[in-house]
Design a protein around this motif. Structure first.
Motif, PDB file in Angstrom:
ATOM      1  N   ILE A 243       0.872  -1.175   0.000  1.00 22.37           N
ATOM      2  CA  ILE A 243       0.000   0.000   0.000  1.00 22.37           C
ATOM      3  C   ILE A 243       0.905   1.220   0.000  1.00 22.37           C
ATOM      4  N   ASP A 244       0.361   2.410  -0.210  1.00 15.85           N
ATOM      5  CA  ASP A 244       1.290   3.534  -0.286  1.00 15.85           C
ATOM      6  C   ASP A 244       1.836   3.878   1.108  1.00 15.85           C
ATOM      7  N   ASN A 245       2.951   4.603   1.100  1.00 15.42           N
ATOM      8  CA  ASN A 245       3.689   4.815   2.353  1.00 15.42           C
ATOM      9  C   ASN A 245       2.862   5.487   3.443  1.00 15.42           C
ATOM     10  N   GLU A 246       2.083   6.477   3.025  1.00 14.55           N
ATOM     11  CA  GLU A 246       1.257   7.199   3.992  1.00 14.55           C
ATOM     12  C   GLU A 246       0.322   6.202   4.695  1.00 14.55           C
ATOM     13  N   GLU A 247      -0.299   5.308   3.893  1.00 11.60           N
ATOM     14  CA  GLU A 247      -1.208   4.307   4.469  1.00 11.60           C
ATOM     15  C   GLU A 247      -0.442   3.325   5.362  1.00 11.60           C
ATOM     16  N   LEU A 248       0.761   2.984   4.902  1.00 11.34           N
ATOM     17  CA  LEU A 248       1.566   2.029   5.663  1.00 11.34           C
ATOM     18  C   LEU A 248       1.947   2.608   7.032  1.00 11.34           C
ATOM     19  N   PHE A 249       2.320   3.880   7.039  1.00 14.62           N
ATOM     20  CA  PHE A 249       2.660   4.520   8.317  1.00 14.62           C
ATOM     21  C   PHE A 249       1.426   4.586   9.231  1.00 14.62           C
ATOM     22  N   GLN A 250       0.270   4.867   8.624  1.00 17.34           N
ATOM     23  CA  GLN A 250      -0.970   4.887   9.413  1.00 17.34           C
ATOM     24  C   GLN A 250      -1.259   3.503  10.000  1.00 17.34           C
ATOM     25  N   LEU A 251      -1.004   2.469   9.165  1.00 15.64           N
ATOM     26  CA  LEU A 251      -1.232   1.095   9.614  1.00 15.64           C
ATOM     27  C   LEU A 251      -0.276   0.754  10.760  1.00 15.64           C
ATOM     28  N   ILE A 252       0.960   1.246  10.663  1.00 14.44           N
ATOM     29  CA  ILE A 252       1.930   0.991  11.728  1.00 14.44           C
ATOM     30  C   ILE A 252       1.456   1.625  13.040  1.00 14.44           C
ATOM     31  N   LEU A 253       0.945   2.844  12.930  1.00 19.10           N
ATOM     32  CA  LEU A 253       0.456   3.511  14.156  1.00 19.10           C
ATOM     33  C   LEU A 253      -0.668   2.702  14.785  1.00 19.10           C
ATOM     34  N   ALA A 254      -1.570   2.195  13.924  1.00 21.96           N
ATOM     35  CA  ALA A 254      -2.692   1.390  14.422  1.00 21.96           C
ATOM     36  C   ALA A 254      -2.182   0.092  15.040  1.00 21.96           C
ATOM     37  N   THR A 255      -1.203  -0.523  14.359  1.00 21.18           N
ATOM     38  CA  THR A 255      -0.630  -1.786  14.843  1.00 21.18           C
ATOM     39  C   THR A 255       0.074  -1.578  16.176  1.00 21.18           C
TER      40      THR A 255
END
Lengths: 179, 312
Positions: free
Chosen positions: A112-124
Motif C-alpha cells: 500500500i502507499d507509504n502514507e497508508e503504511l505509516f498509518q497502519l503501523i500507528l494502528a498496529t
C-alpha cells in the motif's frame, strides 16, 4: 448401493475454528467480526476483552469501540489476524533482531502507499500486534536499501531541516486556540 | 488538512524497530536526511550492525577500509572510503557511489566516530579495534593521524596493530585510553624490532600481550605481571628460563601462559635444563606450592612455553 453416513462431514478448519466471535467498531463506525484466536494476536484488544469480562455468550452483543483505528486499517488488521491466528508462537529476539522471512501473502497485503503504511503501523502499535509490526517494519526497512539521503527523504516524507524549521516557525506564528 | 504521516513522526519505539531492519550503510544514509533522525540514531545507539563489537581499519594509499562486525558469528560489513577526482568514492557491498565534492577522510571520520560511539557503549565490553597499515604505503598520512587524533581517547579492550614501522605502534597507542585496554597484539610486517617497554609501563590494565613477527627487547621482569604473553627474543639464555620458571611458580604469580619465541638459544641450553631439572624429552612440570596448579615448561625448536595447568 452404499448409504451415505449421516455424520456431517466436518472440515478440519471448522474443527479448529473457535466459535467465539467478537465485534469491533472502528473510529469511522465500521463494524468488524473477529474470531477469538485472531483477536488474541492483539495484546491491547485481548486485554480489553479480558477486562470487560466478555464471554462467548455476550461477546457479539457488546461491540468493542476502537477509536484510534479507522475502518480501512482495521480491515487490513482483521485480515492479517485471521490469516495468522494459528501461527506458532514468535521466537524471541536474538541479539535484538528477530529472524524471519516475510511471506508473499503478507507482502501483498502490505503493498500500500507509504502514507497508508505509516498509518497502519500507528494502528498496529496501538493494538500491539507484534507480528504485524515486524512485517510492517520489514517493508518500511526494505524501502531504504541502497538509497541516497535525498531518495530517503522522498520515500519516508522526511522534511529537510530548512523545511522543518519553516514548519515550526509557521506553527509558532499561528494564533493559539484562544487567539 | 492533517499533516502527512512520515517516518520521523513515528513513535520512538516504532522508529527503533524500523531502524533495526536496516544495515549499517542504510542507517548512515538515513542519518544524513535530517537533524532529528541523526540525533535519534546517535542517541539511541540502534542495536544493529552499527553496534559492532569489532572495528577494523585498513589504511591504504588514498583509501581506508572499515570493517564492522558484531560478535564473532555475524557477517562483517566492509565499507571503503577512497579519494576520487570528483570527491569521495564509497564502496559498500557490491556497489560504488561517488559523493561529489566530499573529502574521503571527512566522510570516514563521521562514520568512524559513530562506530566508535557504539563500541564505547556498555563499558567497552568485548570491544575490539584493529589498525592495519597496508604494505602498499610507507607511513600513515599525517592527515589520517589528525582525523584519528580527533577521536581520542579511544576506549577499547582489545587492540591489534599491524604496522610497518615501530613508531606507528606509539602513534596508535597514544590514541587509546589505557584504563580499558586489557589485550594488545602487535604484528609488524617488516620492522625487525619492536621495543615498547615504556608504553607497556603505562598500560596498567593490560593482561595479554602478543608481539608477532618482530623481535622485542622488553625485559622479562616487566612482563611477568601479565596473564598471557607471546613474544620473541633474539637470544634466550638459561638465566631467562630460570627467571621465568622461578617467577611463574611463585604462588602469587598472575601469569597463566608465557610463550617466549627465539631466533637463537644459548648453546647447550637443553643440556643445562636436563642437568638442572632432570632428564625429559621436552617438558617439565613444577608443582606450585599451596595450590592445585602446576607449571608446565615445554621447550621446542624455536620457543619455550610456560603453561599453568590444573593438577590431575
Amino acid at each position: 448401493m452404499s448409504v451415505e453416513p449421516e455424520v456431517p462431514i466436518v472440515q478440519v478448519e471448522e474443527v479448529r475454528e473457535n466459535p467465539v466471535l467478537y465485534k469491533i467498531i472502528s473510529s469511522d463506525n465500521h463494524v468488524f467480526t473477529i474470531s477469538e484466536h485472531a483477536v488474541k494476536l492483539s495484546k491491547t484488544l485481548w486485554d480489553l476483552i479480558t477486562n470487560l469480562g466478555l464471554t462467548a455468550e455476550n461477546a457479539l452483543d457488546n461491540p468493542i469501540p476502537v477509536e484510534n483505528v479507522n475502518g480501512k486499517n482495521m480491515e487490513t488488521i482483521v485480515q492479517f489476524c485471521e490469516r495468522h491466528k494459528y501461527d506458532e508462537e514468535e521466537p524471541e529476539y536474538t541479539n535484538y533482531i528477530r529472524e524471519f522471512v516475510l511471506p508473499e501473502w503478507d507482502r501483498q497485503l502490505l503493498s500500500i502507499d507509504n502514507e497508508e503504511l505509516f498509518q497502519l503501523i500507528l494502528a498496529t502499535n496501538y493494538l500491539d500486534i507484534q507480528k504485524l509490526m515486524d512485517y510492517c517494519c520489514r517493508v518500511i526497512g526494505d524501502m531504504a536499501k541502497d538509497k541516497t539521503p535525498e531518495e530517503l527523504r522522498i520515500i519516508y516524507g522526511i522534511p529537510t531541516d530548512a523545511e522543518d524549521d519553516a514548519l515550526e516557525r509557521s506553527a509558532s506564528d499561528s494564533p493559539g486556540p484562544s487567539g | 488538512m492533517a499533516p502527512l504521516t512520515t517516518l520521523d513522526l513515528m513513535p520512538e519505539d516504532v522508529m527503533r524497530r524500523v531502524l533495526m531492519e536496516l544495515d549499517y550503510r542504510d542507517i548512515m544514509t538515513l542519518r544524513k536526511t535530517s537533524h532529528l533522525l541523526r540525533n535519534f540514531i546517535d542517541n539511541n545507539r540502534i542495536r544493529t550492525h552499527t553496534t559492532s563489537t569489532t572495528i577494523q581499519l585498513t589504511f591504504n594509499r588514498n583509501s581506508i577500509q572499515m570493517m564492522l562486525r558484531n560478535g564473532g558469528n555475524q557477517k562483517p560489513v566492509f565499507i571503503t572510503y577512497s579519494h576520487h577526482e570528483n570527491g569521495c568514492e564509497l564502496s559498500y557491498r557490491n556497489s560504488k557511489k561517488i559523493l561529489e565534492m566530499s573529502d574521503y577522510l571527512k566522510v570516514f571520520e563521521t562514520d568512524f566516530q559513530l562506530a566508535l560511539s557504539h563500541l564505547n557503549h556498555q563499558n567497552c565490553k568485548n570491544s575490539k579495534l584493529e589498525f592495519l597499515v597496508s604494505q602498499s604505503i610507507f607511513s600513515l598520512n599525517e592527515k589520517i593521524l589528525e582525523v584519528l587524533r580527533r577521536t581520542v581517547p579511544i576506549k577499547v579492550q582489545d587492540l591489534t596493530l599491524q604496522v610497518l614501522a615501530e613508531f606507528q605502534v606509539s602513534d596508535f597507542l597514544n590514541l587509546i585510553d589505557p584504563i580499558y585496554l586489557t589485550s594488545l597484539t602487535v604484528i609488524s610486517s617488516n620492522c625487525p624490532k619492536v621495543s615498547i617497554s615504556n608504553q607497556i609501563e603505562n598500560l596498567k590494565s593490560l593482561r595479554k600481550l602478543q608481539i608477532g613477527n618482530s623481535i622485542t627487547n622488553i625485559p622479562l621482569a616487566r612482563l611477568t605481571h601479565l596473564e598471557d604473553v607471546i613474544i620473541k627474543y633474539r637470544l634466550v639464555t638459561f638465566a631467562d628460563v630460570l627467571f621465568l620458571k622461578e617467577t611463574l611458580t611463585a604462588p602469587s604469580s598472575p601469569c597463566k601462559r608465557f610463550i617466549l619465541q627465539f631466533k637463537y638459544k644459548e648453546r647447550y641450553l637443553n643440556k643445562k635444563l636436563v642437568e638442572r631439572f632432570g632428564i625429559s624429552e621436552d617438558s617439565w612440570i613444577f608443582k606450585i606450592q599451596n595450590s592445585s596448579m602446576s607449571l608446565r615448561m615445554r621447550v621446542g625448536l624455536s620457543f619455550i612455553e610456560f603453561n599453568l595447568i590444573v593438577d590431575s
